[in-house]
Design a protein around this motif. Sequence first.
Motif, PDB file in Angstrom:
ATOM      1  N   THR A  98       0.720  -1.186   0.044  1.00 34.64           N
ATOM      2  CA  THR A  98      -0.045   0.081   0.069  1.00 34.64           C
ATOM      3  C   THR A  98       0.927   1.244   0.031  1.00 34.64           C
ATOM      4  O   THR A  98       0.649   2.113  -0.507  1.00 34.64           O
ATOM      5  CB  THR A  98      -0.980   0.088   1.053  1.00 34.64           C
ATOM      6  OG1 THR A  98      -0.201   0.073   2.304  1.00 34.64           O
ATOM      7  CG2 THR A  98      -1.909  -1.184   1.088  1.00 34.64           C
ATOM      8  N   LEU A 101       2.108   1.798  -3.551  1.00 33.76           N
ATOM      9  CA  LEU A 101       1.064   2.308  -4.391  1.00 33.76           C
ATOM     10  C   LEU A 101       0.980   3.716  -4.090  1.00 33.76           C
ATOM     11  O   LEU A 101       0.802   4.688  -5.028  1.00 33.76           O
ATOM     12  CB  LEU A 101      -0.214   1.429  -4.298  1.00 33.76           C
ATOM     13  CG  LEU A 101      -0.392   0.396  -4.881  1.00 33.76           C
ATOM     14  CD1 LEU A 101      -1.521  -0.333  -4.458  1.00 33.76           C
ATOM     15  CD2 LEU A 101      -0.210   0.255  -6.270  1.00 33.76           C
ATOM     16  N   GLN A 102       1.019   4.398  -2.847  1.00 37.73           N
ATOM     17  CA  GLN A 102       0.856   5.486  -2.571  1.00 37.73           C
ATOM     18  C   GLN A 102       1.899   6.387  -2.875  1.00 37.73           C
ATOM     19  O   GLN A 102       1.960   7.590  -3.569  1.00 37.73           O
ATOM     20  CB  GLN A 102       0.689   5.879  -0.979  1.00 37.73           C
ATOM     21  CG  GLN A 102      -0.610   5.192  -0.405  1.00 37.73           C
ATOM     22  CD  GLN A 102      -0.515   5.303   1.063  1.00 37.73           C
ATOM     23  OE1 GLN A 102       0.380   5.528   1.585  1.00 37.73           O
ATOM     24  NE2 GLN A 102      -1.960   4.963   1.678  1.00 37.73           N
ATOM     25  N   ASN A 103       3.212   5.907  -2.936  1.00 35.23           N
ATOM     26  CA  ASN A 103       4.464   6.375  -3.512  1.00 35.23           C
ATOM     27  C   ASN A 103       4.168   6.626  -4.855  1.00 35.23           C
ATOM     28  O   ASN A 103       4.695   7.657  -5.597  1.00 35.23           O
ATOM     29  CB  ASN A 103       5.631   5.758  -2.914  1.00 35.23           C
ATOM     30  CG  ASN A 103       6.089   5.891  -1.510  1.00 35.23           C
ATOM     31  OD1 ASN A 103       5.469   6.819  -0.721  1.00 35.23           O
ATOM     32  ND2 ASN A 103       6.722   4.922  -1.152  1.00 35.23           N
ATOM     33  N   LEU A 104       3.781   5.630  -5.663  1.00 31.36           N
ATOM     34  CA  LEU A 104       3.796   5.674  -6.911  1.00 31.36           C
ATOM     35  C   LEU A 104       2.672   6.870  -7.552  1.00 31.36           C
ATOM     36  O   LEU A 104       2.997   7.606  -8.224  1.00 31.36           O
ATOM     37  CB  LEU A 104       3.268   4.316  -7.565  1.00 31.36           C
ATOM     38  CG  LEU A 104       4.297   3.247  -7.776  1.00 31.36           C
ATOM     39  CD1 LEU A 104       3.757   2.107  -8.025  1.00 31.36           C
ATOM     40  CD2 LEU A 104       5.538   3.637  -8.655  1.00 31.36           C
ATOM     41  N   LYS A 105       1.636   6.959  -6.714  1.00 34.60           N
ATOM     42  CA  LYS A 105       0.377   7.919  -7.063  1.00 34.60           C
ATOM     43  C   LYS A 105       1.166   9.345  -6.866  1.00 34.60           C
ATOM     44  O   LYS A 105       0.892  10.293  -7.506  1.00 34.60           O
ATOM     45  CB  LYS A 105      -0.622   7.714  -6.070  1.00 34.60           C
ATOM     46  CG  LYS A 105      -1.482   6.603  -6.744  1.00 34.60           C
ATOM     47  CD  LYS A 105      -2.925   6.247  -5.702  1.00 34.60           C
ATOM     48  CE  LYS A 105      -3.766   5.264  -6.092  1.00 34.60           C
ATOM     49  NZ  LYS A 105      -4.680   4.925  -5.176  1.00 34.60           N
ATOM     50  N   ARG A 106       1.908   9.473  -5.568  1.00 37.74           N
ATOM     51  CA  ARG A 106       2.467  10.763  -5.578  1.00 37.74           C
ATOM     52  C   ARG A 106       3.585  11.058  -6.529  1.00 37.74           C
ATOM     53  O   ARG A 106       3.597  12.358  -6.865  1.00 37.74           O
ATOM     54  CB  ARG A 106       3.176  10.555  -4.001  1.00 37.74           C
ATOM     55  CG  ARG A 106       3.551  12.047  -3.535  1.00 37.74           C
ATOM     56  CD  ARG A 106       4.423  12.159  -2.142  1.00 37.74           C
ATOM     57  NE  ARG A 106       5.465  11.129  -2.315  1.00 37.74           N
ATOM     58  CZ  ARG A 106       5.573  10.180  -1.289  1.00 37.74           C
ATOM     59  NH1 ARG A 106       4.857   9.858  -0.680  1.00 37.74           N
ATOM     60  NH2 ARG A 106       6.845   9.365  -1.774  1.00 37.74           N
ATOM     61  N   ASP A 107       4.270  10.228  -6.919  1.00 38.70           N
ATOM     62  CA  ASP A 107       5.349  10.542  -8.063  1.00 38.70           C
ATOM     63  C   ASP A 107       4.552  10.768  -9.273  1.00 38.70           C
ATOM     64  O   ASP A 107       5.011  11.700 -10.052  1.00 38.70           O
ATOM     65  CB  ASP A 107       6.314   9.294  -8.153  1.00 38.70           C
ATOM     66  CG  ASP A 107       7.017   9.047  -7.014  1.00 38.70           C
ATOM     67  OD1 ASP A 107       7.455   9.912  -6.005  1.00 38.70           O
ATOM     68  OD2 ASP A 107       7.658   7.707  -6.802  1.00 38.70           O
ATOM     69  N   ALA A 108       3.576  10.075  -9.497  1.00 36.32           N
ATOM     70  CA  ALA A 108       2.868  10.458 -10.861  1.00 36.32           C
ATOM     71  C   ALA A 108       2.152  11.793 -10.826  1.00 36.32           C
ATOM     72  O   ALA A 108       2.260  12.620 -11.721  1.00 36.32           O
ATOM     73  CB  ALA A 108       1.698   9.267 -10.992  1.00 36.32           C
ATOM     74  N   ALA A 109       1.757  12.099  -9.696  1.00 35.38           N
ATOM     75  CA  ALA A 109       1.063  13.501  -9.428  1.00 35.38           C
ATOM     76  C   ALA A 109       2.168  14.766  -9.571  1.00 35.38           C
ATOM     77  O   ALA A 109       2.054  15.582 -10.278  1.00 35.38           O
ATOM     78  CB  ALA A 109       0.283  13.729  -8.233  1.00 35.38           C
TER      79      ALA A 109
END
Length: 132
Positions: A98, A101-109
Amino acid sequence: MSAKLSVIFYIILCFEIGLILTLLPWVPQGTLGILSDWGNNYFLLYAARKTGMYCLQHVVASGWVRGAVSGVGILNIGIAFWEIFHFKQSVRALQGNTELLQNLKRDAAQVARTTDLSDHERTDAGGHNSQQ
C-alpha cells in the motif's frame, strides 16, 4: 490496521476451509443432515445425470478422492498456521504494497505537475500550428 484485519480474516478463512475439507468427507452419513452425504447427495446425482457420467458418484465416494480432499484441507490448515507464525511479516508485506502504491501515485502527481504543457502555441518547422 486494515492490513492486520486482512491477514486475520485470511487466517480464519484458511483454517475454516481446512477443517471443512479435512473432516466433511469422513463424517458418517446422516450425522450433519444434508452436508454429510458425501457420496450420495442431490447435486452429485444431478451432475452425474446431466453429464451422463454415472460412475461419477462412485468416483467421488471412493476413499482416494476423499483422501485427496482431506489432503487439500490439511494443506489449508498448514497455510493458516504458517500465516499465524509469520503474522508480522505478512502485515509488513501488505503495508509495503500500500505504501508503494501511495508513493507511485504521489510520484505520478509530481510528474504531472512538472510537465504541464504551456498555453503557448507550438511552433514547428512544418507550420501546422502557425498562423498565416
